[in-house]
Design a protein around this motif. Structure first.
Motif, PDB file in Angstrom:
ATOM      1  N   GLY A 198       0.790  -1.224   0.000  1.00 15.11           N
ATOM      2  CA  GLY A 198       0.000   0.000   0.000  1.00 15.11           C
ATOM      3  C   GLY A 198       0.815   1.263   0.000  1.00 15.11           C
ATOM      4  N   VAL A 249      -5.149   0.726   4.470  1.00 14.94           N
ATOM      5  CA  VAL A 249      -5.309   0.662   3.011  1.00 14.94           C
ATOM      6  C   VAL A 249      -4.734  -0.634   2.504  1.00 14.94           C
ATOM      7  N   VAL A 309      -1.746  -1.283  -3.601  1.00 14.32           N
ATOM      8  CA  VAL A 309      -2.028  -0.326  -4.672  1.00 14.32           C
ATOM      9  C   VAL A 309      -2.322  -1.098  -5.946  1.00 14.32           C
ATOM     10  N   HIS A 325      -6.709   1.483  -4.270  1.00 15.03           N
ATOM     11  CA  HIS A 325      -6.239   0.377  -3.449  1.00 15.03           C
ATOM     12  C   HIS A 325      -7.165  -0.825  -3.627  1.00 15.03           C
TER      13      HIS A 325
END
Length: 1504
Positions: free
Chosen positions: A189, A229, A232, A250
């Protein structure tokens, strides 16, 4: 895509995007790996930090303003290779791209931006960011594409690399970049920003991690620890009011926005998506920011699972405010868009639309919309559908129907079926948008044909046809229609499979300013255009089509609207029943010159529609398979059903309209719609070579095909109405209206769209090798920079004729020249440009009105002709000609309209050029004869002289320089001479001859109408001069055609004496050079009044021609005079030939000398034979006198105007007085001497004395060479009486000496017997020495015996001469028995003693005695004495007669004395005494016998 979808456009391939030449660039290995390799260590490859490629990926980076577009691609089959293509919308598609090879596999990311303003901007204007799967980031300073060579290593000083794993080991999941900045997202993340533009990772600020550093954020993070989160998934960088922001998606559905300048997060929000169970977010797309709007559209792709194709796109709107502090809010914009079919490849957002690219199509939805139909998708068809249709791979366009119809149409000429099928399929393969170089290469590779892309790009239509034809032969398929059909069907299947696999769509480029859409495929690029109205009908949207065009069609009421709709339904039904292959057949038939017309095709198709079948005799059973026959029967049943259904529909239509007149009105309104529109706009051709222009031409081909098919369908429909008019109760007035108005109108429309389709789909031809005009234009003299490269495109398969027309006209169609020309055009503008372009092709620049409908077609044909497109120009003009001939005004056009003459003139030029540059054999002759007919048609036009003046120079042909005031005959005379010159220039003598003869027919009339006015240069000459020149040209042409009889007749017909003389001389020269001189002697030529001139020319030519040249003119003169029964003149010419051979051929080798002597023998013999035909009193000739002509090499052979006879007359008279005549005897003497020399030459003997007056020396040489026959021939010819006897003795003495060669020298010294004088010597080669220096042996004795017996009749003493020579040469030699026998045989009865001829026994006895051969003498004498004594009783009475016998008693006495001298001298005493006793006894007996005989004789006398 949603509840509803509407097809609004189609894909348009960009011409040339499939044939890019790649410059290969290779990057060096990273430093760590290169050190490992140099040290020999086997370190494992770096672990992947980024997911490997599973699909091909591509995208576009827009740089600068005006923008440059950098298209980059990475193929999954070559993951370490990046392709970069630089293009601009305002220029043509680039021919060269960059292919960069990296050491490692690449990620699905690349970014190109314009370099910052520093020292390297000029040489390296662009910067490229690339990330490998191992985590190495590259910064590459790019030059322009043209600055790189074809293969090179990338310079190290223009390359910067950084290993991102040195910063973090977390796997990289996403990457994005902007100018100077690379942003990566990782699996944990985290997000990091790398300032690669700093080029030094140690500089502060090179790496920045995007983290929440503010206190409030830390506090909020503490309060919500449970929420973190995810990884990505995607990164997007966008600028908003000059500030770069990165949008982060995310894996848990959270969207974050970071400010890249302050490295701070400004937005974070989770997405509340009502997605199917198990669906996950995959990708994020963000629209470019619009500074005039406060909303930015976003799109998120959700996919249920990697294996499941069900996908969904959610569209959001990001609202932002720019107060003291930026405020952001995110909310849904549209309901979720479910992608029911296909896989999502790319999504692009603009200010009001979202574009979704799937593997089966492109669609867009309107956003920020409040209407009910927001969920309706507007779809664009991809090229795969178009390619499948053109390759007959869809159900509506079956190739089975094509084969079936071709057999029906070519029923009367079956030999054309196979080439027609082959050409039809090949032309479909070469259609723009279908042909793809790499796909074709891969397809040929399936057939074991190794071709490179460069080789394929250089192929022409004929070259590709030949190569594919060789595939058929290699496959072992017979050249039957069914085998060719199945070959192409299989070939198209393979080709389409490769096309879909190797040219799949990869990405999109949206042009926000213009709305242009670019599709990036795996190996090409495309634009999208809106659909034309006619294409809506082709897709089956009849109601929509009629509603859309209701105002344009001029339908006054709903009734007409409904009638037209029903008509179109009938047309569509007919098209579906017949199939859509009819247009392909018609097009190929008209373009390939297969001798089928529009009427032929239509009539055959109507016959199929009406009867439902074709006779089985038209399709040979052996040529079609069983499956095909079954399919054919099924089609027959369907067509029969159609026939019944159509009749019912037409009755219903008639009842609905109440009359056929209203139906015809609706049809006419529809026909008007099909006419190409006239557009009153123009475009400077400087803007023509653009990518948008290429798309316009490609789009025109698609629209023109649809319009052509529609026009053909409506033509079939109205023709069908005529055929069934009795069944549908149609009035005669309606029938006449169809025949006289509608059918011609539709035929014109069909021809117009055929022309358009032909021009935009036919590849250009390569200019001929000898095409000077094209070569001159390729030099680009006085050309502008924008037009210097397009000449090099001639011959390429993707460079069609339409581009030539666009480039060649200063004002052409309304193209893409507008305020946004720096950008790709939007779909609607492309279709608008198509309408303008098609209107210009048919109507030209309508701002300049033309009175003739043919004028613009002539201009198009002239343009094609000027650029070497001869075949295309012929097809264009032929279609126009055929169309005009169908019109009622054809005859008036032909007679009064100069444009018709221009059309025929250009057509003739095209045919002539084709015959010159490319047509073989029979086709070439056909083109020439067609060109002849065209030029003759031109001459019949009344206004041709005015309209042709401005054309000839543009065609590359000599100008027609003639005043307008000349008479019709003078015009024809001039035009025929012009055509004659053209045919002569191209070496087409047959056509030149015809026009020269035609010009001769006009001379008298043209010259008789002269008056005081100036009538042009042509008529400044007299009629005789003009005729003389024309007859001379006719003579030249017929002579070049080897029509010698016609050529001679032209000489007779020529009224100009000087010209006649020149032609006659040329006639003789050509006959001589071609070896056809015998025509002068075979009696076929009429020598009326020209025989003496022919003889004079032959003699003149003979005197100035090398004497050894072939054919021999003296022999021809001999035959010529013999044919005329001029025996003495024939003998004179052939004798002169002999004399020239003697005088001029000197220093010849032995072989050549033999030929010369043989020729002299033959010539003397021919002269003798000729004189034998003359009365003996006149059988003589004058000797040829020496003329003052230098017969040396290099002397000019041209004849002077003044003859030499005047200068030589005096010398000739003196010569006749000084020299005697030559009669038969002298000729025969020369014949013998030359024959002797020839015999010596055959023996390879050279003598300097040959040919002198005294033949004795020649005889000696012949004897010395054992050539006795010729020696005796000379002696018998030249000597008589005692001289003959003397010469014979000399010869036989020499022959006798050869029988005892060891004694020759002593004998010659003693007896002075010399055969060759000391001054003369003969020479021979060592190989021939044995011929005249043979050793003693039986051969010499046999030769001597043969000749002495043969020639003893001329000299009886020859045996004495031979024996004396032998005995004097060698006193001890033993004479041969045959020689001794000759002496003994001199007296037939030995009872008479030793009497007889000159060579008798007494002579032999004398020789024995003189030479001291006492034993032989005694034995000879004893032999004869015994013979005399032992006589038969019957001869006894004769012996006893007085003087009955004789013996040489004086010789006997001498013999006795010699024996006594020998005894006295003491030499050989015993032998001498013995011989003496023998001689004494013999003489005693002989004398006693004589005494008895004498007494008996006396007694007998007394008794009487």
């Amino acid at each position: 895509m949603g509840s509803r979808s509407t097809l609004v456009g189609v894909e348009v391939p960009i011409t040339g995007s499939d044939s890019v030449k790649w410059h290969e660039l290779f990057l060096p290995l990273p430093v760590s790996r290169s050190n490992a390799i140099s040290s020999g260590s086997s370190s494992p490859p770096p672990s992947p930090q980024f997911p490997s490629l599973t699909d091909d990926c591509a995208s576009c980076c827009v740089v600068g303003d005006p923008p440059l577009y950098f298209i980059w691609r990475i193929h999954k089959t070559h993951p370490n290779v990046l392709e970069v293509l630089e293009l601009s919308a305002e220029s043509e598609f680039p021919e060269i791209g960059l292919r960069i090879t990296f050491p490692d596999s690449l990620s699905s990311f690349a970014h190109i931006h314009q370099n910052q303003q520093d020292g390297s901007t000029l040489t390296n204007p662009y910067t490229l960011y690339v990330l490998t799967v191992s985590g190495v980031a590259y910064l590459i300073k790019l030059r322009t594409t043209s600055a790189y060579s074809s293969t090179s290593i990338f310079p190290g000083d223009e390359l910067f690399q950084f290993d991102l794993t040195s910063y973090s080991n977390a796997p990289i999941t996403s990457v994005a970049a902007s100018a100077g900045c690379l942003v990566v997202g990782r699996n944990d993340g985290s997000i990091a920003c790398f300032r690669l533009s700093l080029l030094n990772h140690a500089v502060p600020g090179f790496v920045n991690e995007l983290r929440d550093d503010s206190g409030i954020n830390r506090l909020w993070g503490f309060m919500s620890r449970g929420r973190t989160v995810g990884a990505v998934l995607d990164l997007v960088i966008r600028e908003l009011h000059g500030v770069p922001f990165v949008f982060v998606l995310h894996s848990n559905g959270v969207i974050q926005i970071w400010d890249l300048l302050s490295h701070s997060k400004i937005f974070s929000q989770g997405m509340n998506v009502q997605s199917p169970e198990g669906a996950a977010v995959v990708r994020l797309w963000v629209s470019e920011a619009n500074n005039q709007s406060d909303r930015i559209p976003l799109a998120i792709l959700l996919r249920k699972s990697p294996e499941c194709s069900t996908e969904m796109i959610c569209v959001y709107s990001l609202h932002y405010g720019l107060g003291d502090r930026m405020t952001l809010s995110l909310g849904p914009l549209l309901p979720s868009i479910s992608l029911e079919e296909g896989h999502c490849l790319d999504v692009k957002l603009s200010s009001d639309r979202i574009w979704i690219l799937k593997d089966n199509g492109l669609a867009f939805h309107y956003i920020f919309h409040t209407e009910i139909d927001v969920k309706e998708a507007r779809c664009y068809a991809l090229q795969e559908e178009f390619v499948a249709e053109q390759l007959f791979l869809n159900a509506e366009l079956s190739s089975d129907d094509l084969l079936w119809m071709i057999h029906s149409i070519f029923s009367s000429s079956k030999e054309q079926i196979v080439p027609f099928i082959f050409s039809t399929f090949l032309r479909r393969l070469l259609l723009p948008g279908v042909l793809h170089c790499n796909v074709l290469r891969l397809t040929l590779l399936d057939y074991n044909k190794q071709w490179t892309e460069t080789e394929l790009q250089s192929l022409t239509f004929d070259g590709l046809k030949k190569e594919i034809g060789s595939l058929v032969d290699d496959e072992g398929l017979g050249r039957t229609s069914i085998s060719i059909y199945y070959f192409w069907k299989n070939f198209f299947g393979r080709y389409f499979s490769h096309w879909c696999k190797n040219n799949s769509p990869c990405g999109l480029l949206i042009q926000p300013l213009t709305g242009g859409v670019v599709l990036i495929r795996k190996d090409s690029l495309s634009l999208f255009r809106s659909m034309a109205n006619i294409e809506l009908m082709a897709e089956g949207c009849l109601q929509e089509f009629v509603d859309l065009l209701k105002p344009e069609l001029g339908l006054s009421c709903d009734g007409e609207h409904a009638i037209l709709l029903e008509v179109l339904k009938c047309v569509t039904s007919m098209s579906q029943s017949l199939g859509k292959t009819a247009s392909a057949i018609l097009y190929e038939g008209l373009v390939s010159k297969s001798n089928i017309s529009l009427e032929d095709v239509v009539s055959q198709l109507l016959k199929i529609l009406q009867t439902g079948c074709i006779p089985s005799s038209l399709v040979p059973f052996s040529d079609l398979s069983a499956d095909f026959d079954l399919g054919k029967e099924s089609n027959h049943k369907n067509l029969r059903k159609f026939s019944v259904s159509m009749i019912l529909s037409l009755h219903a239509l008639s009842r609905k309209a109440n009359s056929w007149g209203k139906v015809l009105n609706a049809i006419e309104s529809y026909i008007q719609f099909l006419v190409p529109h006239k557009i009153l706009k123009s475009l400077d051709s400087e803007e023509s070579m653009k990518i948008g222009t290429a798309a316009m031409v490609q789009s025109t081909s698609q629209v023109a095909q649809a319009m052509f098919v529609s026009a053909l369908e409506i033509l079939l429909f109205v023709k069908y109405l005529l055929n069934v008019s009795g069944k549908i109760n149609m009035l005669h007035a309606d029938i006449s209206r169809i025949q006289l108005e509608l059918v011609p109108m539709i035929q014109d429309i069909v021809s117009e769209w055929l022309i358009i389709y032909f021009l935009v789909t036919t590849p250009s031809e390569s200019p001929g090798i000898e095409d000077f005009s094209c070569q001159l234009s390729s030099l680009h003299i006085d050309s502008k920079n924008g037009r210097r490269s397009w000449h090099d495109k001639f011959g390429k398969l993707d460079f069609t004729l339409a581009f030539i027309l666009l480039m060649s006209n200063q004002t052409s169609s309304q193209g893409l020249n507008h305020h946004s020309s720096h950008y790709f055009p939007n779909p609607s503008y492309i279709i608008s440009a198509v309408q303008h372009f098609t209107g210009w092709i048919i109507w030209g620049n309508t701002m300049v009105e033309s009175n003739s409908p043919l004028r613009h077609y002539a201009e198009l044909g002239l343009t094609l002709l000027r650029h070497g497109q001869y075949y295309a120009a012929e097809c264009l003009l032929s279609v126009v000609e055929a169309n005009v001939q169908r019109e009622k005004i054809f005859r008036s056009l032909q007679e009064n309209d100069g444009d018709w003459c221009v059309l025929q003139h250009l057509l003739g030029c095209c045919l002539l050029a084709q015959a010159r540059f490319g047509c073989p054999g029979i086709l070439k002759e056909r083109k020439i004869y067609e060109a002849i007919r065209c030029f003759f048609r031109v001459s019949s036009g009344e206004r041709a002289s005015k309209t042709l003046q401005a054309l000839s120079h543009d065609t590359g042909l000599p100008p027609l320089c003639l005043d307008d005031s000349v008479s019709s005959a003078a015009w024809k005379l001039h035009y025929y001479q012009w055509a004659m010159q053209i045919f002569e220039q191209y070496n087409f003598n047959e056509g030149a001859c015809q026009f020269a003869l035609a010009a001769l027919e006009q001379v008298d009339e043209a010259t008789s109408r002269r008056d005081g006015s100036h009538v042009g240069r042509t008529l400044d000459e007299s009629a005789v001069t003009i005729k003389g020149r024309l007859w001379s040209n006719v003579f030249k042409f017929t002579l070049d055609l080897n029509r010698f009889h016609d050529a001679y007749c032209t000489i007779i017909s020529n009224p100009d004496e000087e010209s006649k003389q020149i032609c006659l001389r040329r006639f003789i020269i050509v006959l001589y050079e071609l070896g056809a001189m015998k025509i002068l002697c075979d009696g076929t030529l009429p020598f009326t009044g020209l025989a003496d001139k022919i003889e004079c020319e032959l003699a003149w030519k003979a005197e100035r021609t090398t004497i050894t040249a072939q054919p021999n003119l003296y022999k021809l003169l001999y035959a010529f005079e013999m044919h005329r029964q001029n025996w003495r003149r024939a003998a004179s010419y052939i004798y002169e030939y002999s004399v020239r051979l003697k005088n001029e051929v000197v220093n010849a080798d032995q072989q050549h000398l033999s030929w010369v002597l043989q020729e002299r023998i033959n010539s003397i013999s021919a002269a003798i034979n000729a004189l034998h035909l003359v009365h003996p009193e006149y059988a003589w000739i004058e000797p040829p006198f020496e003329k003052n002509i230098n017969r040396i090499e290099g002397y000019p052979h041209k004849r002077s105007k003044k003859t030499e006879m005047e200068h030589l007359a005096h010398d000739h008279v003196l010569s006749r007085k000084e020299q005697s005549y030559i009669d038969l005897d002298k000729l025969q003497d020369q014949f013998v001497l030359i024959s002797a020399e020839y015999t010596l030459s055959l023996a390879n003997i050279e003598s300097r004395s040959t040919g002198r007056e005294d033949p004795s020396l020649l005889v000696s040489i012949l004897v010395q060479a054992n050539l006795y026959d010729m020696a005796f021939t000379i002696i018998l010819k030249y000597y008589k009486g005692s001289a003959l006897r003397r010469e014979l003795e000399r010869i036989f003495s020499a022959m006798s000496l050869k029988c005892c060669p060891n004694k020759i020298s002593s004998y010659t010294e003693r007896n002075q017997l010399v055969l060759i004088s000391s001054e003369e010597k003969f020479q021979s080669s060592p190989e021939m020495g044995s011929m005249y220096q043979q050793p003693n042996g039986n051969s010499q004795w046999a030769t001597l015996e043969f000749y002495i017996r043969k020639y003893k009749v001329f000299h009886a003493g020859l045996p004495v001469n031979v024996a004396e020579t032998l005995l004097r040469t060698d006193p001890h030699i033993e004479l041969p028995l045959w020689l001794v026998q000759m002496f003994k045989d001199a007296c037939q009865d030995r009872t008479f003693g030793m009497t007889g001829q000159e060579s008798n026994a007494a002579a032999l006895l004398r020789l024995y005695v003189d030479c001291g051969r006492h034993m032989e003498a005694v034995n000879l004498l004893v032999e004869y004495i015994d013979s005399f004594a032992t006589v038969r009783p019957s001869n006894l009475i004769n012996r006893k007669k007085p003087f009955a016998a004789w013996f040489p008693y004086s010789t006997i006495e001498l013999l006795w004395c010699r024996l006594e001298d020998s005894i006295t001298s003491g030499g050989m005493i015993d032998q001498s005494e013995k011989l003496k006793r023998l001689l004494h006894g013999a003489l005693h007996s002989h004398l006693r016998l004589l005494k008895v005989d004498n007494d008996d004789a006396l007694a007998a006398a007394a008794g009487r």
